[in-house]
Structure formats: C-alpha cells, structure tokens
Design a protein around this motif. Structure first.
Motif, short mmCIF file in Angstrom:
data_model
loop_
_atom_site.label_atom_id
_atom_site.label_comp_id
_atom_site.label_asym_id
_atom_site.label_seq_id
_atom_site.Cartn_x
_atom_site.Cartn_y
_atom_site.Cartn_z
N VAL A 58 51.86 -3.27 35.27
CA VAL A 58 52.70 -3.14 34.07
C VAL A 58 51.96 -2.38 32.97
O VAL A 58 52.54 -1.51 32.30
N ALA A 59 50.67 -2.67 32.82
CA ALA A 59 49.89 -1.99 31.78
C ALA A 59 49.84 -0.48 32.03
O ALA A 59 50.08 0.34 31.13
N TRP A 60 49.57 -0.08 33.28
CA TRP A 60 49.53 1.36 33.59
C TRP A 60 50.90 2.02 33.41
O TRP A 60 51.00 3.15 32.93
N ASP A 61 51.93 1.30 33.79
CA ASP A 61 53.27 1.89 33.68
C ASP A 61 53.66 2.11 32.21
O ASP A 61 54.25 3.14 31.86
N LEU A 62 53.29 1.15 31.36
CA LEU A 62 53.55 1.34 29.93
C LEU A 62 52.75 2.54 29.41
O LEU A 62 53.27 3.39 28.67
N LEU A 63 51.48 2.62 29.83
CA LEU A 63 50.63 3.73 29.37
C LEU A 63 51.12 5.09 29.88
O LEU A 63 50.92 6.11 29.23
N SER A 64 51.75 5.08 31.05
CA SER A 64 52.19 6.37 31.59
C SER A 64 53.27 7.00 30.72
O SER A 64 53.44 8.22 30.72
N GLN A 65 54.02 6.22 29.96
CA GLN A 65 54.92 6.85 28.99
C GLN A 65 54.19 7.15 27.69
O GLN A 65 54.39 8.19 27.08
N ALA A 66 53.32 6.20 27.29
CA ALA A 66 52.63 6.38 26.00
C ALA A 66 51.81 7.67 25.97
O ALA A 66 51.67 8.30 24.93
N GLU A 67 51.25 8.07 27.12
CA GLU A 67 50.38 9.25 27.11
C GLU A 67 51.17 10.56 26.92
O GLU A 67 50.58 11.60 26.65
#
Lengths: 439, 439
Positions: free
Chosen positions: A260-269
């Motif tokens: 979940v953390a990586w998936d959230l970051l994949s939009q944030a980046e």
C-alpha cells in the motif's frame, strides 16, 4: 508526514471537504494567455507556430517543414532500442490493442415487423490529433495509450504533436511512434499544438485540421483543449494524477503495509499536485502505512516531488466500517482506485465512481499504467463521476439510422403529425401528411 | 428563391466552402456576458438566480421556492390534455424508450487463462440536469428526448430547468414532465439554468449540483454549457438545425419533388439560421424542387422564418454523379441526412458523417423528431464528424477493471518494471518489484 484523519473526529467533514477540492484547476489564470496563443495560430498560421516553438522550446525552426519529424528519425530511434525494452513495448502494445479491440462499439440494425429499420451506425473519425508531452517528461506509454485506441477505431489519419525543447527529440518517444506506425508528427508543444491541430495550419507542409484531440498535458494544454472543444471533440480535461486505496481490516491485510505504501508513492512521485489517499477501517494499519511511507520516501530519486505531494495532498482516513469507507471513496471518485478487501466481488457493485479499479494485492496501480491493457488516461479530480477512461469510442461517433416502410409511416404518421402540430411546426406536419396523402 | 449551384461551374468551390461555414457560432460576442451570469450564480447563489429570472423572464419570484414547479401543476397539466395528444405522447415515449434501451452499454469482464480479469464497468451518473427551452417555443418532444435516455441509463436524480416567461408555464411541457415522472423542475432559463445546475445553488430549497447537463438552447445556453464543461459533462454544443438531402436521378425519384420540398422546409421553418441543402445529380429535379419550395413557402404560418432560412442558407447543388454527391455530403456532415436513391443499402457504408440518416421516401425527417425512436438531439454545423446523437451513454460512464492473479503479476511484472524505469518512475517500478520480491 502524511495527514491522518479519523471519521469520528468533530472536524472531519471540513478536512474531508478540502480533500474533495484536490483537483480544482483555476484555468482563469491562464485562459487569457492561452486564448492569445490560439488566436495567433488561427490568424497567422505557420508564422505563429514557429514563433511559439522558438519561444517555448528554445530553438529556431528555419521553416515549418523543420517541425516535422521524419520517418527516418523514428525508425532509427526504434532500431537503437535495447531488446528488453523493445520486447516490453511490444508486449504492452499487444495487450493494450487486445483490450481496446474488445471495447470497440459495433453498428447495429433492428428490424420491426412492419418493415421499419432502426439502428445505430458507428464510424471512425477521419483524422485524430494526439498531444504527447515531450522533453524530459516524455512518456512512451502515453503514446501507446493514445495511438492504439485510434488505430482500433480505424482512424485513417493520426497525427502526433509533442514539444521538443532545444530541438532534442526524446528517442524513446520516437521509437514508440515507429512501433505504432505513426506517419505524421510534429515538434510542437503546449497550447500551440492544440491550436495547430484544432484549426489546421495552411500553406505548404501545413497541417490539416483534425476532428478529435486527445492526450495529457499541463494546465496550458488542458485550457487550450477546453477552448477548442466544439471546434473538435476532446477526450477530457485532465488534472494531476491521483490514487485512492480502499482497505478493510483483516489479519491478512496487515501484510500489505509495504504494498500500500509503494502504491500511494507511485502516484505521489508523478507531480507535487498529485493526491494519494488511503481509506481504511484499521487504525493500526493506517499508522503502519504512514510510517512506511516516511521511510520509503527517503529512498526515492523523485523524493522532493513525492514528499510535497504526500505532505500537502496525501491523506489516510480511518473510518468506522467498510460502508462508510465506500461512501467517502465514491465522493472522492478517484482516478485510480485500489481495493484491498477480503471479498472484492461483493463490493464491486457498490463502487460507483472511479476511473480504473485495481482489485487485490497482486494488482498494483502501475500495472495498469503500462501493461495490463486498459487505458491509463483516466478522469481526475472527481470527474470520474461523469467522464470515462480514454477509449476506442473517443475516436468513433454514431449516426442514427431510420428507414420507414409504407406500412410504418401509415401506422405512426398520424401521431407524429399531432405532435408536430402541437409544437406549431406545420411544415413538419405537412412533410408527414403528404406521405399519408392527407392533402 | 433557393440558391442553385452546379458542381461544374468555376466558382463552385467558393460557394460550397461558404455553405460549410453554416453552423459557425461566434460565441466570443456573448462569452463575456455569459461568464458574468455564471459567476454571479457561483458566488451569490439564490439571490443571483432570482435576479436573473426577474430580468430575463419578466416576473418577480418572491422566494427561491417559487421557482420550483410543483407536482400538482404537472399532474394537472397532464390530466387536461386531450386524449389524442396524450396517446401520441405515450406512443412516442414507448418508442423512444425502446430504442434507447437497445443502445445501453453493458458492463463486461474478460477472464484470462492465468487468472487475470480485465473489464469495463458501466454506471449511471448520480444526477443529471436537463435544459428544456420554454415559453412560446416549448417543445415537449425535447423533454422526452432528454429524459428518456437518462431514465434508461438508470439515473436516480433527474432535474429539469426551463424558462417560464411571465411565470406562465407551458402546459404541454408540464404535462410531458408528468408523463416522464419528473420530480424536480425549476422555472429557470438560459445561462442561469446552466449555472444553477453546474454549480448547484446552496441554501434552503436550493439545487444540488449535477454531473451532466444536456439539452438544446440558444447561443447563451450553448456558450454556458461550453464554459461549465469539465465542471460537469455536457452532451454537445449545438447550433441551428439542418437537413441535407441526397438524391439520385431515376424515373421514380421524379415523383418525390413535393416530398423533398416539404422535408427541406421542415428544417427551414425552425430558425432563420437553419440550413436546408439538397444535393442531386438531376438538374430538372433540382429546378422542380426549387419551384415547389417557392410555392409551398407561401402556405406556411412560419413563412417569414422559413423564407429567410431558404434564401440565405438554403442551397440545391447539382453534381455530375452520386460519388461526387456523397463526397460533398460527407464534407457537409449534416445533422439530418435524407437519402433518396435507388439502392440505399449500397451507399450506406459510404455515408461517413451525419447525425441521423433517413432512408427512402417513406421516412421524412419529422418522423425522427417525434416518434421513430432514435434521439432528435443531434450534432450540427458539421460536428457530426466527431459528435454523436444524444444517447443513453451520455448519462453513463465507465470504469476500467483490472484484477491480476499471482501468476499474472509474475508473468508481466518484469516488463512493467522495465517500462516504469525507462520513464524514470521508480516508485512505480518498486510497487511492482515488491510483489515479485525483487527487493
């Protein structure tokens, strides 16, 4: 640190309403400038396009012809690709093609007993213009996602415009153009490209007007697309990227903290303006994800962008139950929605608004950006409440078909005449009556 | 007298190009005023709506509640209809409903061998706003044509706005609202209605924001719809009505002079800006139709409007052959296209652009306006090259569905990661790699 909100807190509604405003773009600030650029292209043609390219992309095209990307450039870029990347692009192409072929609408006719025929004819547009961002942020995946639905639709003429700062084309983008069989493309970016596609640019080596313009872009591109809407059709007016993750508390799901953390970051980046929002019923999961994001952020090359997005526009919301989570998520209507719940098929019917829905722990959002098959051009900012993903249908349009038999007009002509007369349209009534020989 | 053009004449291209500009609306002239009206509604809500209704419809609503049309008014209007008209409306309702039910898109899922699921979920919008012209030019048929696709789509909340000059509602329109089961409607017209629907109007007895706005209107309505596009979805930006008639010379077709003349007039009577264009290979037929139009015009109650339309925007074009007629008609891309040829099925595939196609002598255009079944809201001004008739789909939107299996992500994760890495998006790559345990 990402903001943690609890639905039980008294000020929750206020904080949540602020999240709903995430995608608001104030095009009023740029509208005047964009209108000027578009009008210059409309009235001065090639000269204006060349001047705008010189100004925004920082090089001096000597002629309009120099803006055209040659077949050799595209072919050469493709042959220089390494084979793993070539294979990945080819695989993506095939899967995207297969999905879009399934969504292609078909002409249908319906025969009534009295000999009437009613139906709907589906035809591709003649000519489509695709705007693909270029320069440093060139995304070959966006080229595939825009070209392939047009190809599936059967569009005969596809033209690509892409900004080329300092006249240095992005080799990957050129390679992807070759893969997709693009024959016509120009080094023109921003509002200038939208204007050139919408109005056409007359003269030798000029550009013919298109019927539909699709493709992502910044606020100038989005504003230009809105301004030319009506002159041409457009796909949508898109803003910054977003992800919403719907998570239900179960033992198993505890293991998904890092996913979940990586998936959230994949939009944030993507963008400082991007939003990443997790809604969960489990507070300890919420806290674990928040901590994990903090830790992972530091490892990212794009950590400055991602941190700003997470800190200013990210949120983790803890709710009382899944029903409440669903209600909030439907209000958000995210571009990308990931579903981490035990029984996703049970809640699928309750998800009303989302651009794309990613189900289960094996379906990270990026798989949809590149290779799953469905389009990655999706409605943002809550517009999933009324817009659809980019599709084959954006490159097609429909015509109704009506063929009445003698019997058909005899059966329905009288009622048709009554309605026409009631609306005060006598020629309408007469056009029917003359067939019924009522004169 | 209607203009006669021959494709063989030297100045033909010029005259024809002028016809192609028929639908051009210069919204620049009204945009500033419409923006002011919309902004007032956005910032001042009920107060602004009441002031605008007072100004444009010439009566003084005492409160916002007074703008709401009651159930009793609609019911009463319906029960006062004469039975022939009631039957005609009911028949139209049923046929329109049946056609639109056939065009309703369906959710589909596709299962891959490795356990992946891909698909497309179709959902109605939550709330639709319909703009229906009112006052003297109130068209109950437009109400049916806008409400029914929304009903078929499954839209839960449908709200109608219609101008009501001097607070005198059009009884027919109210009756049609009752027939369609409308629960929420307001006496608000023009750009004000579009603003109220797009932004919502807060406060007691206020109006909730809608997701999509459809419906015909004048240039103020069209401009307002364009301005709020993105905030909500809209059906299209429509201009004056048009008809193109494609006619081939045969003995039999000579008998159709009067049919063709009435059909051309049925569009001309709509609006001084309407266009009626006949393209035929037969010069004597062309001349006979021109004479007949002249004769019939005099009999029409709306002859002033129709004459102006015929004289200033009508045309009969004589071509060398059917191929040339088709080429010209595809350039015109008319809202309504009638086909009077011996073998229509042979040319149907060659008709690329038209809002609705009416085939054969028994299918006058007005049959499609009222009772055939397909929608009468059609793209005008050549926009049939990229817009479609109003349909059930305008009230629905799609979400992509992606569900990957463990096997699926293992098979495709690597290529996905290569593409993400190539685009410089590491969190995207990591979101996949973590599933492949590549950390």
């Amino acid at each position: 640190m990402i903001t943690l909100l609890k639905s039980s807190e008294s000020n929750f509604k206020e904080s949540f309403d602020a999240l709903l405003m995430r995608g608001a773009m104030d095009i009023n600030n740029v509208e005047g400038r964009v209108k000027e650029l578009l009008n210059a292209i409309k009235t001065q043609g090639q000269e204006a396009v060349i001047a705008q390219v010189a100004r925004f992309d920082n090089w001096n095209p000597k002629s309009f012809l120099e803006l055209k990307i040659t077949q050799e450039e595209m072919e050469c870029a493709y042959s220089n690709l390494d084979s793993a990347l070539k294979n990945a692009l080819q695989l993506a192409y095939e899967r995207i093609y297969a999905f879009h072929a399934k969504q292609k609408p078909k002409t249908w006719l319906d025969f009534e007993d009295n000999g009437n025929i009613l139906g709907q004819k589906v035809t591709p547009v003649d000519r489509a213009g695709l705007y693909i961002p270029g320069g440093k942020a060139a995304y070959p995946s966006s080229l595939l996602m825009n070209v392939i639905p047009a190809l599936v639709a059967g569009v005969k003429e596809i033209v690509v415009c892409t900004p080329t700062p300092e006249n240095k084309p992005n080799a990957l983008l050129l390679a992807a153009m070759h893969l997709c069989g693009i024959k016509e493309s120009y080094k023109i970016g921003g509002a200038s490209a939208v204007g050139a596609l919408a109005y056409g640019v007359s003269g030798q080596d000029g550009i013919q007007k298109v019927d539909v313009i699709t493709g992502p872009g910044n606020i100038y591109v989005a504003t230009a697309k809105k301004l030319v809407f009506g002159e041409v059709n457009i796909d949508m007016i898109a803003g910054p990227s977003e992800i919403g993750i719907l998570h239900e508390s179960t033992d198993k799901a505890e293991g998904n903290v890092e996913y979940v953390a990586w998936d959230l970051l994949s939009q944030a980046e993507h963008d400082e303006m991007a939003s990443a929002i997790l809604i969960t019923t489990n507070e300890s999961f919420a806290q674990a994800v928040a901590k994990q994001i903090d830790r992972l952020l530091k490892t990212l090359p794009r950590k400055e962008i991602a941190s700003k997005s997470i800190n200013e526009r990210g949120a983790i919301i803890v709710t009382q139950n899944l029903e409440q989570s669903l209600e909030l998520m439907n209000k958000i209507a995210p571009e990308h929605l990931e579903v981490f719940v035990d029984n996703p098929l049970e809640i699928l019917p309750k998800i009303k608004h989302a651009g794309a829905i990613f189900i289960g722990e094996n379906t990270p959002e990026p798989i949809g950006d590149y290779i799953a098959g469905p389009n990655h051009t999706l409605p943002t900012g809550g517009s999933a409440k009324f817009f659809s993903p980019l599709s084959t249908e954006h490159f097609m349009k429909k015509s109704s078909i009506i063929s009445f038999s003698k019997q058909g007009i005899m059966q329905l002509g009288k009622e048709c005449g009554i309605l026409a007369h009631t609306e005060g349209l006598d020629a309408h009534q007469n056009a029917v009556s003359i067939r019924l020989k009522l004169f």
